[in-house]
Design an enzyme around this catalytic site. Structure first.
Site, PDB file in Angstrom:
ATOM      1  N   HIS B  65       0.838  -1.206   0.000  1.00 56.26           N
ATOM      2  CA  HIS B  65       0.000   0.000   0.000  1.00 56.26           C
ATOM      3  C   HIS B  65       0.869   1.251   0.000  1.00 56.26           C
ATOM      4  O   HIS B  65       1.943   1.282   0.607  1.00 56.26           O
ATOM      5  CB  HIS B  65      -1.014  -0.016   1.140  1.00 56.26           C
ATOM      6  CG  HIS B  65      -0.457   0.138   2.519  1.00 56.26           C
ATOM      7  ND1 HIS B  65      -0.281   1.362   3.101  1.00 56.26           N
ATOM      8  CD2 HIS B  65      -0.075  -0.763   3.446  1.00 56.26           C
ATOM      9  CE1 HIS B  65       0.194   1.205   4.327  1.00 56.26           C
ATOM     10  NE2 HIS B  65       0.340  -0.078   4.565  1.00 56.26           N
ATOM     11  N   ASP B 175       6.131   2.484   6.696  1.00 54.67           N
ATOM     12  CA  ASP B 175       4.924   1.651   6.570  1.00 54.67           C
ATOM     13  C   ASP B 175       4.001   2.410   5.637  1.00 54.67           C
ATOM     14  O   ASP B 175       3.338   3.338   6.065  1.00 54.67           O
ATOM     15  CB  ASP B 175       4.274   1.436   7.943  1.00 54.67           C
ATOM     16  CG  ASP B 175       2.881   0.841   7.854  1.00 54.67           C
ATOM     17  OD1 ASP B 175       2.507   0.356   6.784  1.00 54.67           O
ATOM     18  OD2 ASP B 175       2.158   0.874   8.871  1.00 54.67           O
ATOM     19  N   GLU B 207      -5.262   1.569   2.478  1.00 57.19           N
ATOM     20  CA  GLU B 207      -5.074   0.388   3.327  1.00 57.19           C
ATOM     21  C   GLU B 207      -5.307   0.741   4.780  1.00 57.19           C
ATOM     22  O   GLU B 207      -5.937   0.004   5.527  1.00 57.19           O
ATOM     23  CB  GLU B 207      -3.654  -0.172   3.137  1.00 57.19           C
ATOM     24  CG  GLU B 207      -3.417  -1.524   3.808  1.00 57.19           C
ATOM     25  CD  GLU B 207      -2.928  -1.453   5.259  1.00 57.19           C
ATOM     26  OE1 GLU B 207      -2.876  -2.499   5.913  1.00 57.19           O
ATOM     27  OE2 GLU B 207      -2.606  -0.354   5.753  1.00 57.19           O
ATOM     28  N   GLU B 208      -4.795   1.891   5.175  1.00 59.91           N
ATOM     29  CA  GLU B 208      -4.818   2.285   6.592  1.00 59.91           C
ATOM     30  C   GLU B 208      -6.231   2.533   7.122  1.00 59.91           C
ATOM     31  O   GLU B 208      -6.434   2.638   8.320  1.00 59.91           O
ATOM     32  CB  GLU B 208      -3.962   3.544   6.806  1.00 59.91           C
ATOM     33  CG  GLU B 208      -2.474   3.370   6.489  1.00 59.91           C
ATOM     34  CD  GLU B 208      -1.730   2.485   7.485  1.00 59.91           C
ATOM     35  OE1 GLU B 208      -2.359   1.995   8.434  1.00 59.91           O
ATOM     36  OE2 GLU B 208      -0.530   2.270   7.281  1.00 59.91           O
ATOM     37  N   ASP B 230       4.126  -5.920   3.408  1.00 59.16           N
ATOM     38  CA  ASP B 230       3.800  -4.867   4.372  1.00 59.16           C
ATOM     39  C   ASP B 230       4.815  -4.910   5.509  1.00 59.16           C
ATOM     40  O   ASP B 230       5.691  -5.767   5.529  1.00 59.16           O
ATOM     41  CB  ASP B 230       2.358  -5.045   4.888  1.00 59.16           C
ATOM     42  CG  ASP B 230       1.718  -3.713   5.267  1.00 59.16           C
ATOM     43  OD1 ASP B 230       2.450  -2.749   5.590  1.00 59.16           O
ATOM     44  OD2 ASP B 230       0.475  -3.628   5.263  1.00 59.16           O
ATOM     45  N   HIS B 314       3.710   3.536  12.899  1.00 55.68           N
ATOM     46  CA  HIS B 314       2.758   4.651  12.988  1.00 55.68           C
ATOM     47  C   HIS B 314       3.286   5.812  13.834  1.00 55.68           C
ATOM     48  O   HIS B 314       2.547   6.458  14.567  1.00 55.68           O
ATOM     49  CB  HIS B 314       1.380   4.185  13.469  1.00 55.68           C
ATOM     50  CG  HIS B 314       0.640   3.419  12.419  1.00 55.68           C
ATOM     51  ND1 HIS B 314      -0.732   3.269  12.423  1.00 55.68           N
ATOM     52  CD2 HIS B 314       1.070   2.780  11.301  1.00 55.68           C
ATOM     53  CE1 HIS B 314      -1.089   2.553  11.357  1.00 55.68           C
ATOM     54  NE2 HIS B 314      -0.009   2.245  10.674  1.00 55.68           N
TER      55      HIS B 314
END
Lengths: 329, 349
Positions: B65, B175, B207-208, B230, B314
């Site tokens: 992603h 990410d 995606e998130e 990922d 994140h």
């Protein structure tokens, strides 16, 4: 518009049991479209044929309610929720079963702290004194909707089920006032939105539209000590930016924005932090459908006193019509 | 491939879930160097196709992603402070004293302030930080902010990347931009290999916020096999050892019901044969990756998961080991070249 809202909100249609409201809506749009069908799940799909773009309009016709799960020896009915029923909003409310039986909703007296209130501590009193008598009126698995009059006071409408009969009213009014357009429009009154956008999902899959616009209610930030949210009742229909189920496609946001500017109506932007809506299911269906929504600002959503502004609803109709006509891909 | 320069480049390019259009166009140009065909779909998924040399018409889809977590403008107060809501999973604690960019009519720099320690009451310093209590200071007045920022505008982190010692690299949004870099690495490596199946590289969107781009791409591409790339959690102090992986010990290969048993075994065998370091990522249920959505697309897709260990997920200091990135590219490109014409219907085991 008020008469239509009154008729739609006061008809029963708890998720999974939408027959009654479906028939009422069908009557309202009969003869105004080229084709009306009901699909496997119960979605009511009205088609205006055309050679242009294929657009799906969605408003859900189901509403939250309760389902009888158990009847005790004294005739009190225990229940489960259908959709997001809040226990505190339910205290002291009336519910109506499909056969017309009315019940009072209350909680067990020995509960000393209301903070511990759960729906499982509540019951429906239908005014009988035995299980046998109760079963004559209510069967296990029967559903009931909340009772809440539809009243108009100035520009304000207060009623049960404005979520989303106000959206249904917007779509019906748009159907009745649609000018000529080449676009092929699928007006879908969806089922089971309150259980997880289920009707919209199957409807989108069979229609495979080029674009989808939903009409539903949204929360507001204009009541005392409410959560921070820019949407206010009376400031115009809101163009959805996001909720938990979707980030609306930038092209659809633009279409709605440009349409609102063109017809010169007030509008606002909706950034909803809780809850999902039909376009959430639609936009990831069948390989992707650019989707967005026109949202009607509504206070006290999922209570019998949902409150919205008539002018917002009327402007939503204008916005929907303009968007449907001006979309060209 | 020059991993550092590509990671610096794509990790700092803004592309919040739902607003990926510009980034997608940027990535498309990178894909075009290696692919026979490159397209952007309606939702801005970037799809690069490399035609296989085989005679049968089979497709493998490799996804990573491209979207990143960020924020959205919720309101502007009378002093010009901008309140916001998160897009994707963000812990409020990491937001104090961050630099951000508001993507309004034009890009505006801002900072998320923090109360100085001198003024913090003792009970305040113990409290969790709630996103709804924070706001962005742009230095502009209410009227100036109103001119270029609207409710619904998106906001990204503006942290700078940093090369760390021992082949480690830190930046925001590794990410899963590191995953996108691996896609490009695989393309480059495949240029020197023979492979039979068509390879569809998809840099996916959203995606998130719920694997949404992958759901759309899997439906449209309709692959015969898929590999998802990922990030998995890197080893950091004070977390249970069974959910983290060592940086530098190789990419992690997912095992579990979300992933195809037989193909997973073959992938592990391949890694062993080629002496490519790898770790095993045990996934008893939902992997929380696009594999979860792709596996059940249409009539089902045999799906594999390869992840690279990443520390501080994140946050703006996500950290990876460059060897893991390189080895993931080596593993997947090599594995693709072993998938031959003779592989017929892929049964479940």
């Amino acid at each position: 518009m008020f008469d239509l809202l009154k008729k739609l909100t006061q008809t029963t249609g708890v998720s999974g049991n939408e027959e009654e409201i479906r028939n009422v809506i069908k009557e309202e749009i009969k003869g105004k479209v080229d084709q009306i069908t009901v699909d496997t799940l119960g979605n009511l799909i009205a088609v205006k044929k055309g050679n242009g773009k294929k657009i799906m309009v969605a408003a859900h016709m189901d509403e939250i309610g309760v389902m009888a799960t158990f009847i005790d020896d004294n005739g009190f009915v225990r229940f489960s929720s259908i959709g997001g029923v809040n226990q505190y909003n339910s205290i002291g409310q009336k519910v109506r079963f499909n056969n017309g039986t009315i019940g009072a909703l209350h909680y067990e007296q020995k509960l000393d702290d209301l903070k511990n209130l759960k729906l499982s501590k509540m019951y429906i009193d239908i005014g009988v004194d035995s299980k046998e008598e109760a079963l004559k009126l209510v069967g296990i698995g029967d559903v009931a909707c909340f009772v809440g009059d539809c009243v108009k006071q100035g520009n304000i409408i207060i009623s049960k089920a404005l979520d989303d009969r106000s959206g249904c009213a917007v779509v019906i009014d748009a159907i009745n006032n649609m000018p000529k357009t080449e676009n092929e429009i699928y007006y879908v009154f969806t089922v089971q939105e309150e259980l997880g956008l289920r009707g919209a999902k199957t409807a989108a899959y069979q229609i495979k539209p080029d674009l989808a616009i939903a009409v539903d209610v949204t929360l507001t930030g204009d009541t005392p000590n409410s959560h921070l949210m820019e949407v206010k009742c009376g400031k115009g229909p809101a163009i959805k930016i996001k909720d938990r189920s979707i980030i609306c496609h930038p092209k659809v946001k633009k279409l709605l924005e440009n349409s609102a500017k063109k017809i010169n109506i007030p509008y606002q932007y909706e950034v909803l932090e809780a809850g999902g809506s039909d376009p959430g299911a639609i936009h990831i269906s069948a390989g992707g459908v650019p989707s967005g929504a026109i949202s009607i600002p509504c206070r006290y959503v999922h209570s019998p006193v949902e409150t919205a502004c008539l002018t917002d609803i009327e402007n939503a109709v204008k916005l929907l019509i303009e968007s449907l006509c001006s979309f060209s891909g | 491939m020059d991993y550092i320069s590509i990671l610096k480049d794509i990790s700092t390019y803004p592309g919040i879930s739902g607003r990926e259009e510009k980034l997608s166009k940027y990535i498309k140009r990178m894909f075009a160097k290696y692919c026979d065909e490159t397209i952007i779909d309606q939702f801005y998924n970037v799809i690069g196709i490399k035609k296989g040399y085989g005679k049968i018409n089979k497709k493998i889809m490799v996804t990573a992603h491209l979207d990143e977590i960020g924020f959205i403008v919720k309101g502007i107060d009378e002093k010009g402070f901008v309140s916001f809501s998160n897009i994707g999973g963000i812990d409020g604690k990491i937001l104090l004293a961050q630099e951000v960019t508001i993507h309004g009519k034009k890009d505006i720099q801002g900072i998320i302030g923090a109360k100085p320690p001198h003024l913090l009451k003792p009970e305040e310093s113990k409290k969790a930080v709630n996103i709804k209590d924070l706001s962005i200071d742009t230095g502009l007045s209410y009227n100036e902010v109103k001119e270029c920022v609207e409710v619904g505008d998106f906001i990204s982190f503006s942290a700078k990347p940093m090369v760390l010692k021992n082949n480690k690299f830190s930046s925001k949004s590794l990410d899963n931009r590191a995953g996108v870099a691996i896609l490009i690495d695989i393309m480059e490596r495949l240029d020197k290999l023979r492979y039979d199946w068509d390879v569809h590289f998809v840099a996916t969107v959203q995606e998130e916020v719920g694997l949404r781009g992958a759901i759309i791409a899997a439906y449209n591409v309709c692959p015969d096999m898929a590999i998802v790339l990922d990030a998995c959690h890197g080893d950091i102090p004070d977390v249970s050892k069974d959910s983290v992986y060592q940086l530098g010990k190789g990419p992690a290969i997912g095992i579990g019901p979300n992933l195809h048993t037989k193909l997973t075994k073959e992938l592990i065998e391949y890694a062993k044969e080629e002496n490519i370091p790898y770790q095993i990522d045990v996934e008893p249920g939902n992997t929380g990756t696009e594999a979860w959505a792709i596996q059940v697309s249409k009539t089902g897709v045999p799906t594999l998961l390869v992840s690279f260990p990443l520390k501080y997920m994140h946050t703006t200091v996500e950290t990876v080991h460059l060897n893991d990135i390189k080895n993931a590219g080596k593993l997947i490109s090599g594995f693709i070249s072993t998938i031959g014409n003779e592989m017929g219907e892929i049964s479940c085991c």
